[in-house]
Design a protein around this motif. Structure first.
Motif, PDB file in Angstrom:
ATOM      1  N   GLY A 213       0.863  -1.276  -0.044  1.00 32.61           N
ATOM      2  CA  GLY A 213      -0.021   0.019   0.023  1.00 32.61           C
ATOM      3  C   GLY A 213       0.957   1.089   0.066  1.00 32.61           C
ATOM      4  O   GLY A 213       0.435   2.231  -0.306  1.00 32.61           O
ATOM      5  N   GLY A 214       2.068   1.350   0.526  1.00 32.48           N
ATOM      6  CA  GLY A 214       2.797   2.414   0.604  1.00 32.48           C
ATOM      7  C   GLY A 214       3.604   2.670  -0.559  1.00 32.48           C
ATOM      8  O   GLY A 214       4.600   3.617  -0.817  1.00 32.48           O
ATOM      9  N   VAL A 215       3.640   1.827  -1.716  1.00 28.42           N
ATOM     10  CA  VAL A 215       4.502   2.191  -2.844  1.00 28.42           C
ATOM     11  C   VAL A 215       3.668   3.249  -3.875  1.00 28.42           C
ATOM     12  O   VAL A 215       2.633   3.099  -4.621  1.00 28.42           O
ATOM     13  N   GLY A 216       4.192   4.471  -3.579  1.00 29.80           N
ATOM     14  CA  GLY A 216       3.919   5.357  -4.714  1.00 29.80           C
ATOM     15  C   GLY A 216       2.728   6.315  -4.867  1.00 29.80           C
ATOM     16  O   GLY A 216       1.697   6.020  -5.529  1.00 29.80           O
ATOM     17  N   GLY A 217       2.355   6.894  -3.599  1.00 29.72           N
ATOM     18  CA  GLY A 217       1.107   7.951  -3.680  1.00 29.72           C
ATOM     19  C   GLY A 217      -0.015   7.712  -2.780  1.00 29.72           C
ATOM     20  O   GLY A 217      -0.411   6.447  -2.865  1.00 29.72           O
ATOM     21  N   THR A 218      -0.594   8.630  -2.585  1.00 33.56           N
ATOM     22  CA  THR A 218      -1.969   8.761  -1.798  1.00 33.56           C
ATOM     23  C   THR A 218      -2.778   9.400  -2.822  1.00 33.56           C
ATOM     24  O   THR A 218      -3.415   9.302  -3.756  1.00 33.56           O
ATOM     25  N   VAL A 219      -2.806  10.853  -2.234  1.00 37.64           N
ATOM     26  CA  VAL A 219      -3.944  11.824  -3.022  1.00 37.64           C
ATOM     27  C   VAL A 219      -3.499  12.082  -4.321  1.00 37.64           C
ATOM     28  O   VAL A 219      -4.341  12.582  -5.221  1.00 37.64           O
ATOM     29  N   THR A 220      -2.050  11.913  -4.634  1.00 35.54           N
ATOM     30  CA  THR A 220      -1.475  12.171  -6.078  1.00 35.54           C
ATOM     31  C   THR A 220      -2.260  11.214  -6.992  1.00 35.54           C
ATOM     32  O   THR A 220      -2.135  11.580  -8.128  1.00 35.54           O
ATOM     33  N   LEU A 221      -2.529  10.202  -6.684  1.00 36.04           N
ATOM     34  CA  LEU A 221      -3.363   9.158  -7.434  1.00 36.04           C
ATOM     35  C   LEU A 221      -4.485   9.942  -7.988  1.00 36.04           C
ATOM     36  O   LEU A 221      -4.996   9.878  -9.295  1.00 36.04           O
ATOM     37  N   ALA A 222      -5.242  10.592  -6.990  1.00 34.40           N
ATOM     38  CA  ALA A 222      -6.527  11.427  -7.541  1.00 34.40           C
ATOM     39  C   ALA A 222      -6.100  12.574  -8.469  1.00 34.40           C
ATOM     40  O   ALA A 222      -6.833  13.234  -9.301  1.00 34.40           O
ATOM     41  N   ALA A 223      -4.894  13.191  -8.154  1.00 35.85           N
ATOM     42  CA  ALA A 223      -4.466  14.474  -8.815  1.00 35.85           C
ATOM     43  C   ALA A 223      -3.964  14.078 -10.393  1.00 35.85           C
ATOM     44  O   ALA A 223      -3.932  14.797 -11.265  1.00 35.85           O
ATOM     45  N   TYR A 224      -3.785  12.726 -10.470  1.00 34.05           N
ATOM     46  CA  TYR A 224      -3.453  12.267 -11.814  1.00 34.05           C
ATOM     47  C   TYR A 224      -4.199  12.912 -12.893  1.00 34.05           C
ATOM     48  O   TYR A 224      -3.847  13.195 -13.935  1.00 34.05           O
ATOM     49  N   GLY A 225      -5.410  12.771 -12.738  1.00 34.40           N
ATOM     50  CA  GLY A 225      -6.399  12.835 -13.734  1.00 34.40           C
ATOM     51  C   GLY A 225      -6.578  14.548 -14.108  1.00 34.40           C
ATOM     52  O   GLY A 225      -6.749  14.872 -15.299  1.00 34.40           O
ATOM     53  N   TYR A 226      -6.056  15.297 -13.181  1.00 35.65           N
ATOM     54  CA  TYR A 226      -6.045  16.673 -13.298  1.00 35.65           C
ATOM     55  C   TYR A 226      -4.766  17.184 -14.197  1.00 35.65           C
ATOM     56  O   TYR A 226      -4.652  17.895 -14.873  1.00 35.65           O
ATOM     57  N   TRP A 227      -3.773  16.431 -13.787  1.00 36.31           N
ATOM     58  CA  TRP A 227      -2.354  16.535 -14.569  1.00 36.31           C
ATOM     59  C   TRP A 227      -2.673  16.141 -16.071  1.00 36.31           C
ATOM     60  O   TRP A 227      -2.140  16.796 -16.815  1.00 36.31           O
ATOM     61  N   VAL A 228      -3.365  15.106 -16.188  1.00 35.68           N
ATOM     62  CA  VAL A 228      -3.737  14.616 -17.487  1.00 35.68           C
ATOM     63  C   VAL A 228      -4.392  15.661 -18.341  1.00 35.68           C
ATOM     64  O   VAL A 228      -4.261  16.147 -19.434  1.00 35.68           O
ATOM     65  N   ASN A 229      -5.358  16.366 -17.723  1.00 40.02           N
ATOM     66  CA  ASN A 229      -6.081  17.631 -18.258  1.00 40.02           C
ATOM     67  C   ASN A 229      -5.215  18.784 -18.550  1.00 40.02           C
ATOM     68  O   ASN A 229      -5.213  19.268 -19.533  1.00 40.02           O
ATOM     69  N   ALA A 230      -4.282  19.016 -17.533  1.00 44.42           N
ATOM     70  CA  ALA A 230      -3.390  20.196 -17.611  1.00 44.42           C
ATOM     71  C   ALA A 230      -2.429  19.998 -18.781  1.00 44.42           C
ATOM     72  O   ALA A 230      -1.985  20.842 -19.362  1.00 44.42           O
ATOM     73  N   LYS A 231      -2.181  18.871 -19.111  1.00 42.29           N
ATOM     74  CA  LYS A 231      -1.386  18.586 -20.314  1.00 42.29           C
ATOM     75  C   LYS A 231      -1.849  18.767 -21.423  1.00 42.29           C
ATOM     76  O   LYS A 231      -1.540  19.180 -22.544  1.00 42.29           O
ATOM     77  N   GLY A 232      -3.279  18.902 -21.525  1.00 43.23           N
ATOM     78  CA  GLY A 232      -4.120  19.088 -22.674  1.00 43.23           C
ATOM     79  C   GLY A 232      -4.769  17.949 -23.204  1.00 43.23           C
ATOM     80  O   GLY A 232      -5.576  18.038 -24.402  1.00 43.23           O
ATOM     81  N   TRP A 233      -5.025  16.773 -22.513  1.00 42.73           N
ATOM     82  CA  TRP A 233      -5.533  15.817 -22.913  1.00 42.73           C
ATOM     83  C   TRP A 233      -6.955  15.855 -22.029  1.00 42.73           C
ATOM     84  O   TRP A 233      -6.926  15.596 -21.071  1.00 42.73           O
ATOM     85  N   THR A 234      -7.949  15.954 -23.063  1.00 42.42           N
ATOM     86  CA  THR A 234      -9.186  16.157 -22.606  1.00 42.42           C
ATOM     87  C   THR A 234     -10.454  15.508 -23.201  1.00 42.42           C
ATOM     88  O   THR A 234     -11.661  15.584 -22.699  1.00 42.42           O
ATOM     89  N   ASP A 235     -10.017  14.372 -23.922  1.00 42.71           N
ATOM     90  CA  ASP A 235     -11.201  13.563 -24.541  1.00 42.71           C
ATOM     91  C   ASP A 235     -10.467  12.012 -24.825  1.00 42.71           C
ATOM     92  O   ASP A 235      -9.511  11.804 -24.509  1.00 42.71           O
ATOM     93  N   THR A 236     -11.439  11.282 -25.343  1.00 42.17           N
ATOM     94  CA  THR A 236     -11.199   9.883 -25.356  1.00 42.17           C
ATOM     95  C   THR A 236     -10.086   9.688 -26.503  1.00 42.17           C
ATOM     96  O   THR A 236      -9.421   8.561 -26.439  1.00 42.17           O
ATOM     97  N   GLY A 237      -9.619  10.656 -27.346  1.00 43.96           N
ATOM     98  CA  GLY A 237      -8.805  10.325 -28.214  1.00 43.96           C
ATOM     99  C   GLY A 237      -7.327  10.132 -27.708  1.00 43.96           C
ATOM    100  O   GLY A 237      -6.401   9.689 -28.280  1.00 43.96           O
ATOM    101  N   TRP A 238      -7.030  10.638 -26.241  1.00 45.73           N
ATOM    102  CA  TRP A 238      -6.006  10.475 -25.471  1.00 45.73           C
ATOM    103  C   TRP A 238      -5.764   9.153 -24.625  1.00 45.73           C
ATOM    104  O   TRP A 238      -4.926   8.998 -23.916  1.00 45.73           O
ATOM    105  N   MET A 239      -6.905   8.271 -24.627  1.00 42.82           N
ATOM    106  CA  MET A 239      -6.763   7.319 -23.875  1.00 42.82           C
ATOM    107  C   MET A 239      -5.691   6.421 -23.926  1.00 42.82           C
ATOM    108  O   MET A 239      -5.247   5.873 -22.779  1.00 42.82           O
ATOM    109  N   LYS A 240      -5.196   6.182 -25.142  1.00 47.08           N
ATOM    110  CA  LYS A 240      -4.208   5.222 -25.178  1.00 47.08           C
ATOM    111  C   LYS A 240      -3.004   5.784 -24.845  1.00 47.08           C
ATOM    112  O   LYS A 240      -1.990   5.111 -24.181  1.00 47.08           O
ATOM    113  N   VAL A 241      -2.557   7.207 -25.165  1.00 44.81           N
ATOM    114  CA  VAL A 241      -1.602   7.703 -24.762  1.00 44.81           C
ATOM    115  C   VAL A 241      -1.536   7.779 -23.142  1.00 44.81           C
ATOM    116  O   VAL A 241      -0.719   7.647 -22.424  1.00 44.81           O
ATOM    117  N   MET A 242      -2.705   8.026 -22.536  1.00 46.86           N
ATOM    118  CA  MET A 242      -2.788   7.999 -21.151  1.00 46.86           C
ATOM    119  C   MET A 242      -2.418   6.746 -20.402  1.00 46.86           C
ATOM    120  O   MET A 242      -1.691   6.774 -19.497  1.00 46.86           O
TER     121      MET A 242
END
Length: 442
Positions: A213-242
């Protein structure tokens, strides 16, 4: 398919069709948010925990470190999939589940952020004080780290933030791999450690679950989706890249923790050397490295220690502030919060984003000089332990309902992995709550 709340909407059910775009080619040149989440999620505490596991059990729990990466992959992938498939942010999804999610999030970010701010600043200060002894007191180094993090995140947008995080991850990677090679790992024993075997010790099950359970992140896992959007990925076309990006994130995390387990197994376990838990254990490791391999290796290690701690600091300063800004926007308007708004950079320029940055920086300075209040530390531990079960359960709920377009709902494997993650973190949460000194709390 009906929503689990019994209130599906046409727009929610059909949003995936409206938002589907031509898939982008899964390419390494797009990688970014995964590096950020790996850097933020692996803090000094994670490295110490893995180091101590290697020290106590040798290579026996190597499989648990790998399992921890697989569990976190499933959680981060689910968070990213929600953002891309619905066009809505994770907090917007939480809000649709009921008011209780909002209350949990608010209490969590207020209490957790206050205590974490002091912990992150102290962790970043320790290697600097070791590298430059006699220059400043530890507390002033901590204040300096917090202020540098504040100024950096305040004035820079995601693109610059990602580049700096990538550079620091490069330092972390070089240091941990160098140390793993330097201690000359026993590869046959390491391969044997991939077999799921429990140590013959008291509480071995709970210790093993704690490492997973301690390997790599807590709240940062939830923040991942926000960083995905901040990168400019906002639709399903980016799903494979994500998904490629997410795998890279936890492959990188796996390298960090496995390398430190190698160091613990070879440098500490074989010599029967014990180190302290917490960040100070890494300072002790620096002394051991200097004695065995010389000052250059010790200095190189301390630079990597600083990179590890400071990436966690600025990662939380940015990612959780982004989530808080999204919460305020959703609360004030009362309507959907979209990933496109995060991608525009609007959240990073907002006053709630900067207000939470200030909350992470200045109130915790009081804790650096006056000590951490006992009751607050207990609440911090309980809330931190409760967040990942909350994340796993809500993602299962969201991604199996009509809130998510049918094409992107959970399959059997996703449900199994998220359910396993939820059960794992629930057990660890109960243990954390049970272990608190509640008789002294009241």
């Amino acid at each position: 398919m009906a929503d689990t709340t019994g209130n599906p909407t046409h727009s929610e059910a059909s949003s995936g069709t409206d938002r589907t775009t031509s898939p982008r080619k899964s390419s390494w040149r797009h990688i970014g948010p995964g590096i950020v989440v790996a850097a933020t999620g692996v803090g000094a505490g994670d490295l110490v925990a893995t180091l101590i596991a290697g020290s106590n059990f040798g290579y026996t729990l190597l499989w648990a470190a790998v399992a921890g990466c697989l569990v976190k992959i499933s959680l981060a992938e689910a968070a990213g999939r929600w953002h891309l498939s619905t066009g809505r942010t994770l907090f917007d999804g939480w809000a649709s589940l009921g008011r209780w999610t909002t209350w949990f999030f608010v209490v969590y970010v207020v209490v957790w952020g206050f205590v974490y701010g002091a912990a992150a600043m102290s962790s970043s200060a320790l290697p600097l004080q070791a590298l430059f002894p006699g220059v400043m007191d530890l507390r002033w180094w901590a204040v300096a780290c917090g202020l540098v993090g504040l100024v950096f995140v305040w004035f820079n947008k995601y693109a610059v933030f990602e580049k700096v995080m990538t550079a620091l991850v490069g330092v972390m990677f070089a240091v941990t791999v160098y140390l793993a090679v330097r201690v000359t790992p026993n590869l046959p024993d390491a391969l044997a450690g991939l077999l799921p075997v429990l140590p013959d010790e008291k509480d071995s099950v709970l210790n093993t679950l704690g490492l997973i359970g301690g390997v790599g992140g807590t709240v940062t896992l939830a923040a991942y989706g926000y960083w995905v959007n901040a990168k400019g990925w906002t639709d399903t076309g980016w799903m494979k890249v994500m998904r490629l990006d997410n795998r890279v994130a936890y492959a990188t995390t796996g390298v960090f923790v496995i390398a430190m387990l190698f160091v613990g197994a070879e440098l500490l376990h074989s010599a029967n050397v014990a180190i302290a838990s917490g960040d100070k254990g890494l300072i002790q490791l620096g002394d051991i490295l200097e004695e065995k391999y010389g000052s250059a290796t010790a200095t190189f290690f301390l630079i990597g220690f600083f990179a590890t701690s400071f990436t966690s600091l600025i990662g939380v300063w940015h990612g959780v502030s982004l989530m808080f800004a999204d919460f305020v926007a959703r609360y004030r308007r009362g309507d959907s919060a979209t990933g496109a708004e995060v991608a525009s950079g609007e959240r990073e320029r907002s006053w709630p984003f900067r207000l939470y940055l200030l909350w992470l920086t200045f109130p915790p300075i009081v804790l650096l000089f006056q000590g951490q209040p006992f009751r607050l530390i207990i609440l911090y531990g309980v809330l931190g332990a409760a967040f990942l079960p909350f994340l796993a359960v809500t993602l299962i709920w969201l991604l199996n309902s009509a809130r998510t377009p049918r094409e992107w709902r959970n399959g059997p494997l996703s449900n199994v992995m998220l359910a396993a993650a939820g059960l794992l973190f629930l057990v660890l949460c109960v243990k954390q709550v049970w272990d608190q000194p509640w008789t002294e709390f009241f």
